[in-house]
Design a protein around this motif. Structure first.
Motif, PDB file in Angstrom:
ATOM      1  N   PRO A 191       0.765  -1.258   0.109  1.00 53.03           N
ATOM      2  CA  PRO A 191      -0.025  -0.152  -0.046  1.00 53.03           C
ATOM      3  C   PRO A 191       0.688   1.284   0.058  1.00 53.03           C
ATOM      4  N   LEU A 192       1.971   1.257   0.676  1.00 50.54           N
ATOM      5  CA  LEU A 192       2.806   2.420   0.695  1.00 50.54           C
ATOM      6  C   LEU A 192       3.423   2.801  -0.744  1.00 50.54           C
ATOM      7  N   ARG A 193       3.796   1.657  -1.443  1.00 50.16           N
ATOM      8  CA  ARG A 193       4.296   1.753  -2.929  1.00 50.16           C
ATOM      9  C   ARG A 193       3.233   2.234  -3.638  1.00 50.16           C
ATOM     10  N   GLU A 194       1.965   1.723  -3.541  1.00 53.30           N
ATOM     11  CA  GLU A 194       1.036   2.048  -4.514  1.00 53.30           C
ATOM     12  C   GLU A 194       0.591   3.393  -4.370  1.00 53.30           C
ATOM     13  N   HIS A 195       0.523   4.079  -2.919  1.00 50.07           N
ATOM     14  CA  HIS A 195      -0.167   5.186  -2.807  1.00 50.07           C
ATOM     15  C   HIS A 195       0.634   6.328  -2.467  1.00 50.07           C
ATOM     16  N   THR A 196       1.936   6.157  -2.083  1.00 46.42           N
ATOM     17  CA  THR A 196       2.950   7.154  -1.649  1.00 46.42           C
ATOM     18  C   THR A 196       3.964   7.522  -2.711  1.00 46.42           C
ATOM     19  N   ASP A 197       4.669   8.345  -2.762  1.00 48.03           N
ATOM     20  CA  ASP A 197       5.942   8.622  -3.304  1.00 48.03           C
ATOM     21  C   ASP A 197       7.203   8.627  -2.466  1.00 48.03           C
ATOM     22  N   LEU A 198       7.005   7.800  -1.370  1.00 49.31           N
ATOM     23  CA  LEU A 198       8.283   7.921  -0.203  1.00 49.31           C
ATOM     24  C   LEU A 198       9.476   7.222  -0.914  1.00 49.31           C
ATOM     25  N   SER A 199      10.464   7.547  -0.398  1.00 45.77           N
ATOM     26  CA  SER A 199      11.566   7.053  -0.771  1.00 45.77           C
ATOM     27  C   SER A 199      12.050   5.536  -0.525  1.00 45.77           C
ATOM     28  N   PRO A 200      12.684   4.644  -1.201  1.00 45.45           N
ATOM     29  CA  PRO A 200      12.648   3.226  -0.716  1.00 45.45           C
ATOM     30  C   PRO A 200      13.260   3.273   0.902  1.00 45.45           C
ATOM     31  N   GLU A 201      14.069   4.224   1.259  1.00 43.74           N
ATOM     32  CA  GLU A 201      14.577   4.121   2.855  1.00 43.74           C
ATOM     33  C   GLU A 201      13.467   4.255   3.641  1.00 43.74           C
ATOM     34  N   LEU A 202      12.395   5.301   3.234  1.00 42.00           N
ATOM     35  CA  LEU A 202      11.577   5.525   4.341  1.00 42.00           C
ATOM     36  C   LEU A 202      10.495   4.466   4.260  1.00 42.00           C
ATOM     37  N   VAL A 203      10.083   3.738   3.116  1.00 40.03           N
ATOM     38  CA  VAL A 203       9.370   2.597   2.941  1.00 40.03           C
ATOM     39  C   VAL A 203       9.737   1.568   3.791  1.00 40.03           C
ATOM     40  N   ARG A 204      11.394   1.465   3.648  1.00 38.30           N
ATOM     41  CA  ARG A 204      11.711   0.338   4.614  1.00 38.30           C
ATOM     42  C   ARG A 204      11.552   0.746   6.088  1.00 38.30           C
ATOM     43  N   ASP A 205      11.818   1.678   6.317  1.00 38.40           N
ATOM     44  CA  ASP A 205      11.540   2.212   7.863  1.00 38.40           C
ATOM     45  C   ASP A 205      10.205   1.992   8.403  1.00 38.40           C
ATOM     46  N   LEU A 206       9.273   2.467   7.445  1.00 37.52           N
ATOM     47  CA  LEU A 206       7.915   2.436   7.964  1.00 37.52           C
ATOM     48  C   LEU A 206       7.630   0.970   7.899  1.00 37.52           C
ATOM     49  N   VAL A 207       7.904   0.121   6.958  1.00 35.86           N
ATOM     50  CA  VAL A 207       7.311  -1.317   6.929  1.00 35.86           C
ATOM     51  C   VAL A 207       8.036  -2.153   8.245  1.00 35.86           C
ATOM     52  N   LEU A 208       9.299  -1.741   8.496  1.00 38.91           N
ATOM     53  CA  LEU A 208       9.893  -2.528   9.654  1.00 38.91           C
ATOM     54  C   LEU A 208       9.126  -2.238  10.834  1.00 38.91           C
ATOM     55  N   MET A 209       8.829  -0.855  10.861  1.00 42.82           N
ATOM     56  CA  MET A 209       7.923  -0.432  12.172  1.00 42.82           C
ATOM     57  C   MET A 209       6.652  -1.164  12.295  1.00 42.82           C
ATOM     58  N   LYS A 210       6.132  -1.262  11.131  1.00 43.47           N
ATOM     59  CA  LYS A 210       4.748  -1.827  11.230  1.00 43.47           C
ATOM     60  C   LYS A 210       4.831  -3.266  11.599  1.00 43.47           C
ATOM     61  N   LEU A 211       5.946  -4.183  10.980  1.00 37.61           N
ATOM     62  CA  LEU A 211       6.178  -5.416  11.263  1.00 37.61           C
ATOM     63  C   LEU A 211       6.593  -5.508  13.026  1.00 37.61           C
ATOM     64  N   ASN A 212       7.298  -4.522  13.194  1.00 39.92           N
ATOM     65  CA  ASN A 212       7.841  -4.717  14.519  1.00 39.92           C
ATOM     66  C   ASN A 212       6.682  -4.543  15.393  1.00 39.92           C
ATOM     67  N   ALA A 213       5.585  -3.912  15.112  1.00 40.79           N
ATOM     68  CA  ALA A 213       4.421  -3.661  15.987  1.00 40.79           C
ATOM     69  C   ALA A 213       3.664  -5.027  16.100  1.00 40.79           C
ATOM     70  N   VAL A 214       3.673  -5.706  15.031  1.00 45.79           N
ATOM     71  CA  VAL A 214       2.976  -7.170  14.974  1.00 45.79           C
ATOM     72  C   VAL A 214       4.139  -8.248  15.515  1.00 45.79           C
ATOM     73  N   GLY A 215       5.080  -7.840  15.848  1.00 50.85           N
ATOM     74  CA  GLY A 215       6.337  -8.558  16.400  1.00 50.85           C
ATOM     75  C   GLY A 215       6.891  -9.677  15.452  1.00 50.85           C
ATOM     76  N   LEU A 216       6.684  -9.208  14.037  1.00 53.43           N
ATOM     77  CA  LEU A 216       7.388  -9.971  13.114  1.00 53.43           C
ATOM     78  C   LEU A 216       8.384  -9.280  12.099  1.00 53.43           C
ATOM     79  N   ARG A 217       9.233  -8.466  12.856  1.00 53.61           N
ATOM     80  CA  ARG A 217      10.335  -7.705  12.049  1.00 53.61           C
ATOM     81  C   ARG A 217      11.278  -8.706  11.543  1.00 53.61           C
ATOM     82  N   GLY A 218      11.498  -9.703  12.470  1.00 53.07           N
ATOM     83  CA  GLY A 218      12.426 -10.808  11.815  1.00 53.07           C
ATOM     84  C   GLY A 218      12.001 -11.747  10.677  1.00 53.07           C
ATOM     85  N   ALA A 219      10.609 -11.406  10.422  1.00 59.29           N
ATOM     86  CA  ALA A 219      10.344 -12.534   9.301  1.00 59.29           C
ATOM     87  C   ALA A 219       9.972 -11.581   7.998  1.00 59.29           C
ATOM     88  N   GLU A 220      10.880 -10.600   7.809  1.00 56.36           N
ATOM     89  CA  GLU A 220      10.442  -9.828   6.488  1.00 56.36           C
ATOM     90  C   GLU A 220      10.659 -10.471   5.279  1.00 56.36           C
TER      91      GLU A 220
END
Lengths: 261, 273, 154
Positions: free
Chosen positions: B110-139
């Motif tokens: 959804p981030l890539r489809e709807h925003t023009d964020l830089s790949p680094e920012l997308v990466r940080d956001l995704v890892l944050m979201k994954l961290n929130a559900v406890g699956l950062r290590g499963a990326e």
């Protein structure tokens, strides 16, 4: 008896209904194609899966079909003392008919069925719905790239098939049987016209590409979202594509090649 | 109950809906205030999921109205609906992860489809979201390598990737073991409060829901038959609620699907002759 | 698979496909033949066209210079009216002779142009005045028999 008539009637109504559905789907597909072209890497990805991975089977089949044409054609031509015309026979049958038709049939069973299965499974596992709920149009994101990849791949695959076939015919005719190399190529060149024969073959392959790709994405998108529904949709893709290719081939041939002997 | 914020995010008024001849919803009124987590409960096939699909704009009502942030969904264009959906997250029953993408790419979708964020920012956001559900290590895993509970959590991370104002859950507890079930339940509550979002959950898991939600609607045969806060529900004397909470086989929700009389069904031939 | 690898393989695929098309165009077909993108049309009337077909080649001194466009029967003159296009870069004098010839003994039939000596050139829509019909084998044989019979009677 009335039962039979009723069945025929319901089949006809169903068929027309599905045709209308497919036409509406095609219109939607074209409408959202602009979005797909803006992100062409999606289509490139599908060209890899649909086109590049079909390369080997197309090339090998082309080679074998050409070799068979070389053997059979020489056998027949020899009786009339015109073995030199082998190149003409091989090239014309491949470029006009066998190239587009057989490549189309192979493409339908190799790539078309895969497209149907993929889209059907995405539907069955609610991936398409999820995409729609994320405000991403599945027709623009999933369907259109696969469709255009098929349309773009088909002419290239057909050309590769024909080229490999001519090489196969050459291998058998010239290298193995010993038809004169010069006669083989020069007779072929004087008989095969670029615009008339080759371009018409290319046009055929584009039409088949549109038909097969449309059938594949439509059947996938339209299938009932169960394991059985997906498997039926795949069958319908392969059968429908084969019928569409052969019927369209007849229609196109009768328009394209009626002027000449 | 006393709402913290009186402004309703979702309001359904007299909603009717039918699939062909089969009438699913027969006049449903329902209000969800901002910040709440509400549950819609009922037996299987009572129209709960249909309610979610109506709120998400996937299907349109036959009568009545569905209002989302003050807009009637029946009156807005497809583009406006898509605009609304960017601020909605939905968790499907079995996650509906894209099977051809890794966990990371699924959440990034959804981030890539709807925003023009830089790949680094997308990466940080995704890892944050994954961290929130406890699956950062499963990326790097593919969806096929995940257990049911993990897939559900990845889907949850994907659903909240754009920080939605409304999150919908279709049977978030179905088919989970008790531990995963508790994890998902806590996540729903925590994410809702952390994001300041509003959540609607469709489920038939009473006990788990009573722990985490603010308000509950019971649906049966296309109507709201009971509603209240978890405390009200626990003490309710309503026969339907009682049957549901205590999981009794028979009651206002009949055990039998409507059928003719036994005699006629089993001995129909003999009786007719 | 990363996007660059994907691009690479698709690039390979497209190059192979286009190479195949070029192979068909240059090695299998006669793309290098006559360029018929700019043409002018000329008409000729024949007593008998034999087995001439639409799209048959028009040759001069053995070189293909054009193609037959249409063949109709003219009800005023009771002759066959053949329209053919010639590439613009080939010009022919007005008194050119068009004849229907056969390549080889049983090959396809084509129109042969024998250039005249006029200073005026044929233009678009002009009529070639001098024509020579196809040789019909039955007539030829018939004539030969008749001549032999006549010679024997003398």
């Amino acid at each position: 008896m009335t039962e039979l008539l009723r069945n025929i009637g319901s089949m006809a109504i169903n068929g027309v209904w599905r045709l209308g559905l497919a036409a509406r789907f095609f219109a939607l597909l074209l409408r959202y194609s602009g979005q797909a072209f803006l992100r062409f890497h999606l289509t490139i990805r599908e060209i890899y899966y649909g086109g590049f991975l079909s390369l080997l089977i197309i090339a090998v089949s082309g080679l074998f079909v050409g070799m068979v044409l070389g053997l059979q054609g020489y056998e027949t031509l020899q009786r009339f003392g015109s073995g030199d015309a082998l190149g003409v026979l091989v090239a014309l049958s491949l470029v006009r008919e066998l190239g587009p038709v057989v490549a189309g049939l192979l493409f339908a069973s190799r790539a078309g069925s895969a497209i149907t299965a993929e889209i059907g499974l995405m539907k069955a596992t609610e991936q398409l719905k999820a995409m729609d709920m994320m405000a991403v149009n599945p027709i623009a994101r999933v369907v259109a790239p696969r469709f255009w990849a098929g349309v773009l791949s088909m002419p290239l695959l057909a050309a590769i098939f024909s080229a490999m076939g001519v090489l196969g015919g050459w291998l058998i005719g010239v290298v193995m049987i010993g038809v004169d190399e010069g006669a083989f190529w020069s007779q072929m060149q004087s008989a095969v016209d670029f615009r008339y024969d080759i371009m018409n073959g290319v046009i055929k392959s584009v039409v088949f590409g549109v038909a097969v790709s449309l059938i594949a994405v439509f059947e996938g998108y339209d299938c009932s979202p169960t394991a059985e529904g997906v498997s039926r949709a795949i069958t319908r893709t392969v059968v429908g594509s084969a019928l569409a290719i052969l019927a369209l081939d007849f229609v196109l041939t009768s328009f394209m090649f009626r002027g000449q002997s | 109950m006393a709402p913290e914020n009186p402004d309703p995010l979702v309001r359904l008024e007299g909603v009717r809906f039918a699939y062909g001849e089969n009438e699913i919803l027969k006049g449903v009124d329902l209000t969800v205030r901002r910040g709440q987590v509400i549950a819609i409960m009922g037996g299987s096939g009572c129209g709960k999921t249909t309610l979610l699909r109506l709120i998400g704009g996937q299907i349109m009502v036959d009568a009545g109205r569905v209002e989302l942030a003050g807009r009637n969904l029946a009156e807005i264009s497809r583009a406006e609906l898509y605009d609304m959906r960017r601020r909605m997250g939905m968790l499907f029953q079995f996650g509906a992860l894209f099977t051809d993408m890794s966990v990371f790419d699924n959440v990034a979708f959804p981030l890539r489809e709807h925003t023009d964020l830089s790949p680094e920012l997308v990466r940080d956001l995704v890892l944050m979201k994954l961290n929130a559900v406890g699956l950062r290590g499963a990326e790097r895993l593919m969806p096929a390598e995940l257990s049911g509970g993990m897939a559900r959590r990845v889907a949850l991370a994907r659903a909240v990737a754009l920080d939605p104002m409304l999150i919908m859950y279709d049977e978030p507890f179905a088919g989970l073991d008790p531990i995963s079930l508790g994890v998902i339940g806590q996540l729903i509550r925590r994410l809702n409060d952390a994001l300041g979002a509003t959540s609607i959950m469709v489920t038939h898991d009473v006990h788990e829901s009573l722990e985490i939600v603010d308000y509950i609607y019971f649906v049966s045969e296309g109507r709201i038959v009971a509603q209240g806060t978890p405390d009200q529900i626990r003490e309710s004397q309503d026969p339907f609620v009682h049957q549901f909470v205590c999981a009794e086989a028979d009651g206002p929700v009949p055990f039998h699907y409507p059928a003719g009389s036994l005699d006629e069904h089993f001995f129909g031939k003999e009786l007719r002759t | 698979m990363s996007r660059t690898t994907l691009d690479l393989w698709v690039g390979v695929f497209v190059v192979i496909g286009i190479a195949a098309l070029f192979f068909l165009a240059l090695r299998v077909g006669n793309f290098a033949g006559v360029d018929l993108s700019e043409t002018y049309t000329v008409k000729a009337r024949f007593d008998n066209i034999g087995g001439l077909k639409v799209r048959a080649p028009v040759k001069s001194a053995g070189v293909v210079v054009g193609r037959v466009d249409s063949i109709v029967f003219d009800t005023h003159t009771y002759r066959a009216e053949v329209e053919f296009t010639i590439a613009t870069r080939y010009e022919f004098p007005r008194d050119t002779i068009a004849s229907i010839l056969t390549s080889g003994l049983l090959g396809e039939q084509y129109i042969g142009l024998d250039a005249g000596v006029d200073f005026d050139m044929l233009g678009d829509g002009d009529l070639v005045q001098m024509t020579q019909s196809a040789v019909v084998l039955e007539k030829l044989i018939g004539q030969f028999m008749f001549d032999r019979a006549g010679a024997a009677n003398d």
